[in-house]
Design a protein around this motif. Structure first.
Motif, PDB file in Angstrom:
ATOM      1  N   LEU A   1       0.628  -1.288   0.016  1.00 58.49           N
ATOM      2  CA  LEU A   1      -0.092   0.117   0.004  1.00 58.49           C
ATOM      3  C   LEU A   1       0.661   1.029  -0.232  1.00 58.49           C
ATOM      4  CD1 LEU A   1      -2.291   0.997   0.118  1.00 58.49           C
ATOM      5  CD2 LEU A   1      -2.607   1.638   2.272  1.00 58.49           C
ATOM      6  N   GLN A   2       2.551   1.237   0.677  1.00 59.99           N
ATOM      7  CA  GLN A   2       3.171   2.343   0.695  1.00 59.99           C
ATOM      8  C   GLN A   2       3.449   3.040  -0.732  1.00 59.99           C
ATOM      9  OE1 GLN A   2       5.852   1.747   3.947  1.00 59.99           O
ATOM     10  NE2 GLN A   2       4.085   2.386   5.321  1.00 59.99           N
ATOM     11  N   GLU A   3       3.919   1.022  -1.054  1.00 62.59           N
ATOM     12  CA  GLU A   3       4.617   1.596  -2.908  1.00 62.59           C
ATOM     13  C   GLU A   3       3.550   2.168  -3.714  1.00 62.59           C
ATOM     14  OE1 GLU A   3       7.547   0.942  -5.106  1.00 62.59           O
ATOM     15  OE2 GLU A   3       7.906  -0.306  -3.308  1.00 62.59           O
ATOM     16  N   MET A   4       2.241   2.000  -4.305  1.00 60.61           N
ATOM     17  CA  MET A   4       1.198   1.889  -4.566  1.00 60.61           C
ATOM     18  C   MET A   4       1.346   4.022  -3.964  1.00 60.61           C
ATOM     19  SD  MET A   4      -1.670  -0.857  -5.446  1.00 60.61           S
ATOM     20  CE  MET A   4      -1.527  -1.474  -3.750  1.00 60.61           C
ATOM     21  N   LEU A   5       0.916   3.867  -3.305  1.00 62.90           N
ATOM     22  CA  LEU A   5       0.182   5.354  -2.436  1.00 62.90           C
ATOM     23  C   LEU A   5       1.227   6.498  -2.808  1.00 62.90           C
ATOM     24  CD1 LEU A   5      -2.263   5.084   0.380  1.00 62.90           C
ATOM     25  CD2 LEU A   5      -2.809   5.391  -1.674  1.00 62.90           C
ATOM     26  N   GLY A   6       2.170   5.960  -2.608  1.00 64.93           N
ATOM     27  CA  GLY A   6       3.905   6.724  -2.321  1.00 64.93           C
ATOM     28  C   GLY A   6       4.210   7.037  -3.677  1.00 64.93           C
ATOM     29  N   ASN A   7       3.913   6.190  -4.808  1.00 69.40           N
ATOM     30  CA  ASN A   7       4.567   6.532  -6.078  1.00 69.40           C
ATOM     31  C   ASN A   7       2.886   7.657  -6.439  1.00 69.40           C
ATOM     32  OD1 ASN A   7       5.846   5.100  -7.941  1.00 69.40           O
ATOM     33  ND2 ASN A   7       5.588   3.268  -6.589  1.00 69.40           N
ATOM     34  N   LEU A   8       2.136   7.537  -6.152  1.00 67.32           N
ATOM     35  CA  LEU A   8       0.847   8.124  -7.134  1.00 67.32           C
ATOM     36  C   LEU A   8       1.132   9.525  -6.126  1.00 67.32           C
ATOM     37  CD1 LEU A   8      -2.256   5.618  -6.062  1.00 67.32           C
ATOM     38  CD2 LEU A   8      -0.904   6.607  -8.458  1.00 67.32           C
ATOM     39  N   LEU A   9       1.382   9.271  -4.746  1.00 67.28           N
ATOM     40  CA  LEU A   9       1.327  10.908  -4.380  1.00 67.28           C
ATOM     41  C   LEU A   9       2.597  11.803  -4.910  1.00 67.28           C
ATOM     42  CD1 LEU A   9       0.240  10.090  -0.630  1.00 67.28           C
ATOM     43  CD2 LEU A   9      -0.428  11.959  -1.811  1.00 67.28           C
ATOM     44  N   ASP A  10       3.906  11.040  -5.280  1.00 66.76           N
ATOM     45  CA  ASP A  10       4.548  11.811  -5.748  1.00 66.76           C
ATOM     46  C   ASP A  10       4.491  11.871  -7.405  1.00 66.76           C
ATOM     47  OD1 ASP A  10       7.766  12.227  -5.388  1.00 66.76           O
ATOM     48  OD2 ASP A  10       8.216  10.568  -7.096  1.00 66.76           O
ATOM     49  N   ASN A  11       4.028  11.986  -7.772  1.00 67.31           N
ATOM     50  CA  ASN A  11       3.443  11.799  -9.048  1.00 67.31           C
ATOM     51  C   ASN A  11       2.501  13.301  -9.251  1.00 67.31           C
ATOM     52  OD1 ASN A  11       4.586  10.025 -10.716  1.00 67.31           O
ATOM     53  ND2 ASN A  11       3.510   8.137 -11.112  1.00 67.31           N
ATOM     54  N   ALA A  12       1.561  12.946  -7.939  1.00 64.37           N
ATOM     55  CA  ALA A  12       0.653  14.389  -8.181  1.00 64.37           C
ATOM     56  C   ALA A  12       1.457  15.482  -7.593  1.00 64.37           C
ATOM     57  CB  ALA A  12      -0.912  13.934  -7.041  1.00 64.37           C
ATOM     58  N   CYS A  13       2.527  15.296  -6.644  1.00 60.68           N
ATOM     59  CA  CYS A  13       2.785  16.880  -6.400  1.00 60.68           C
ATOM     60  C   CYS A  13       3.959  16.931  -7.673  1.00 60.68           C
ATOM     61  CB  CYS A  13       4.376  16.409  -5.196  1.00 60.68           C
ATOM     62  SG  CYS A  13       3.009  16.140  -3.558  1.00 60.68           S
ATOM     63  N   LYS A  14       4.337  16.420  -8.081  1.00 61.33           N
ATOM     64  CA  LYS A  14       5.618  16.755  -9.194  1.00 61.33           C
ATOM     65  C   LYS A  14       4.456  17.626 -10.400  1.00 61.33           C
ATOM     66  CE  LYS A  14       8.366  13.019  -9.032  1.00 61.33           C
ATOM     67  NZ  LYS A  14       9.241  11.833  -9.806  1.00 61.33           N
ATOM     68  N   TRP A  15       3.311  17.068 -10.672  1.00 59.54           N
ATOM     69  CA  TRP A  15       2.160  17.692 -11.301  1.00 59.54           C
ATOM     70  C   TRP A  15       1.093  18.735 -10.887  1.00 59.54           C
ATOM     71  CZ3 TRP A  15       3.410  16.982 -16.455  1.00 59.54           C
ATOM     72  CH2 TRP A  15       4.332  15.890 -17.263  1.00 59.54           C
ATOM     73  N   ALA A  16       0.940  19.096  -9.761  1.00 60.86           N
ATOM     74  CA  ALA A  16      -0.171  19.914  -9.230  1.00 60.86           C
ATOM     75  C   ALA A  16       0.948  21.141  -9.439  1.00 60.86           C
ATOM     76  CB  ALA A  16       0.177  19.684  -7.520  1.00 60.86           C
ATOM     77  N   ALA A  17      -0.086  21.856  -9.461  1.00 61.04           N
ATOM     78  CA  ALA A  17       0.029  23.589  -9.430  1.00 61.04           C
ATOM     79  C   ALA A  17       0.202  23.998  -7.465  1.00 61.04           C
ATOM     80  CB  ALA A  17      -0.843  24.170  -9.986  1.00 61.04           C
ATOM     81  N   GLN A  18      -0.911  23.661  -6.934  1.00 62.68           N
ATOM     82  CA  GLN A  18      -0.946  24.340  -5.733  1.00 62.68           C
ATOM     83  C   GLN A  18      -1.512  23.088  -4.444  1.00 62.68           C
ATOM     84  OE1 GLN A  18      -2.986  27.786  -5.165  1.00 62.68           O
ATOM     85  NE2 GLN A  18      -2.241  28.731  -3.086  1.00 62.68           N
ATOM     86  N   ARG A  19      -2.337  22.582  -5.388  1.00 58.13           N
ATOM     87  CA  ARG A  19      -3.913  21.543  -3.566  1.00 58.13           C
ATOM     88  C   ARG A  19      -3.775  20.139  -4.865  1.00 58.13           C
ATOM     89  NH1 ARG A  19      -7.647  22.955  -0.605  1.00 58.13           N
ATOM     90  NH2 ARG A  19      -9.219  21.116  -0.403  1.00 58.13           N
TER      91      ARG A  19
END
Length: 466
Positions: free
Chosen positions: A366-384
């Motif tokens: 679960l950490q592997e999956m959520l960590g990758n998704l959150l990392d991708n989201a942080c890389k592409w998000a503008a602010q939120r």
């Protein structure tokens, strides 16, 4: 065989409860039927014996009281004690005939008052002196009578000719059949109630007897859902060895998985150390060989990370009883991402959860999956970035929304492929979403990409819920 019969046959073979109940109920029904038939036959024979014994008793009394007067005519020295002989058509009769007179050509010499104007017509079969014969004859009003007869030759005075007489006693067979009929009705009613009681006892016995199997099923369901790591509970001696063997298999399986993880980690360290040495040797050199070595080292690292993550997840999926509460894992990852991307000042919001969200799987996966998704989201998000948890039926859905540029619909399938990146200028290996996709599929889940209400990309991670 019809389809309905086929389904019934399959259900019978597949259900221990049905087989036990059917076998017990069939045996009870057969036993009751045989017992009812046997008791009915025995009682009928007993009543018939009593019926004929009573006729023989009256016949003996009639023979004992028979006398012959001076003219050779028969008479009774004492009247018969049975009062029914004096009541017309009472259902029991006696008659005395002379054997030398053809049957049916004249009235009997003597007869009971119960015969009134009728005569007992008994077939002539010339019984020997003292011999008793039984007959079924027609009586007054067409009634069927059971009759016994005896030929006697009373003693007469010296010098007189002795005549042979036939003594007949008959009674209506309804006196024998009606008790049998009443007894049969009461017998089958009693046996029917007994059968219902035995059937109810059989059902209770089967339910009580199979209750440990239902508890075993519940224990297995608890292991499968992740509530426990082994079968727990008290079981009968016949089932306990199975429970112990199953728990032993679970322990061995967990040990094998743990050993595989250790070996995977050891392999990762064993490979990454030489790769790091090679990469360091190539760094700082501006030659075609150095650039080629650095590129191949990076490719090797990506492949190692990808296949080690996938093999570890494949092993852990086969471990029953694994369960992970999602919210603590998610909160920990959010704190990590805020520190990693602190310079971007991102707002990561986890929406309140209306019900407990539990993943049926390993915490590391679960950490592997959520960590990758959150990392991708942080890389592409503008602010939120917004994270929402929901449980629909037996499925856990984790939704991540960001306000970045998003991904065009035609490109979404491509970015889920191993090694593909949406933008080469953004740091990354291109394996994040591919790893998430593979792990989710191993657990029977999926990853969906869509447009986010925030304007960027929405990623939905669907996993089995415990």
């Amino acid at each position: 065989m019809s389809a309905g019969q086929g389904r019934s046959s399959v259900a019978l073979r597949g259900s221990l409860r049905l087989r036990l109940l059917l076998g017990t109920l069939v045996w009870i029904a057969a036993s009751i039927a045989v017992a009812g038939w046997a008791l009915g036959v025995l009682f009928s024979q007993h009543v018939a014996m009593q019926f004929h014994a009573e006729l023989n008793t009256h016949l003996d009394q009639l023979a004992a009281h028979l006398v012959v007067d001076q003219s050779g005519q028969p008479a009774l020295s004492v009247a018969q004690s049975e009062p029914r002989f004096s009541r017309p058509y009472s259902g029991i009769y006696w008659q005395i005939d002379g054997l030398e007179r053809p049957q049916g050509t004249a009235l009997g010499l003597l007869r009971s008052r119960s015969l009134w104007d009728d005569v007992l017509k008994v077939p002539v079969d010339a019984p020997l002196n003292g011999e008793v014969h039984q007959h079924r004859i027609a009586g007054p009003g067409g009634a069927r009578l059971g009759a016994v007869e005896r030929a006697v030759m009373p003693e007469v005075a010296a010098g007189q000719a002795g005549n042979a007489f036939r003594l007949v006693v008959a009674a209506d067979e309804r006196q024998m059949l009606e008790p049998v009929k009443k007894f049969s009705g009461m017998l089958w009613l009693a046996l029917g109630l007994l059968g219902l009681g035995l059937g109810a006892v059989a059902v209770i016995q089967v339910l009580v007897g199979l209750a440990p199997l239902r508890r075993l099923f519940g224990a297995l369901a608890a292991v499968r859902s992740g509530d426990t790591q082994k079968l727990e509970g008290h079981f009968p001696g016949e089932v306990q060895p199975l429970v112990e063997e199953f728990n032993s298999v679970l322990a061995q399986n967990a040990e094998v998985v743990e050993r595989a993880r250790t070996q995977a980690g050891n392999l990762a360290h064993a490979l990454k150390t030489p790769l790091s040495v090679i990469a360091n040797a190539a760094n700082g050199k501006d030659s075609e060989l150095a650039r080629m070595v650095s590129g191949q080292v990076e490719v090797a690292r990506k492949q190692i990370d990808y296949h080690l993550s996938r093999s570890r997840a494949a092993a852990s999926v086969r471990v029953p009883g694994a369960r992970t509460v999602v919210l603590p894992v998610l909160d920990g990852l959010v704190r990590v991402m805020r520190r990693i991307h602190v310079e971007r000042n991102l707002e990561i919001v986890v929406q309140p959860v209306s019900q407990p969200a539990v993943f049926r799987g390993e915490e590391q996966d679960l950490q592997e999956m959520l960590g990758n998704l959150l990392d991708n989201a942080c890389k592409w998000a503008a602010q939120r970035i917004e994270v929402t948890l929901a449980v629909v039926s037996d499925e856990l859905r984790i939704t991540l929304d960001d306000d970045g540029r998003g991904i065009a619909e035609g490109e979404r399938e491509r970015v889920l492929s191993r090694g593909e990146r949406a933008d080469e200028q953004v740091p990354g290996s291109g394996l994040g979403l591919a790893i998430v996709e593979d792990l989710a599929r191993l657990y029977g889940g999926r990853v969906e990409l869509a447009d986010s209400p925030l304007g960027g990309l929405r990623v939905v991670l669907a996993l089995p819920s415990a």
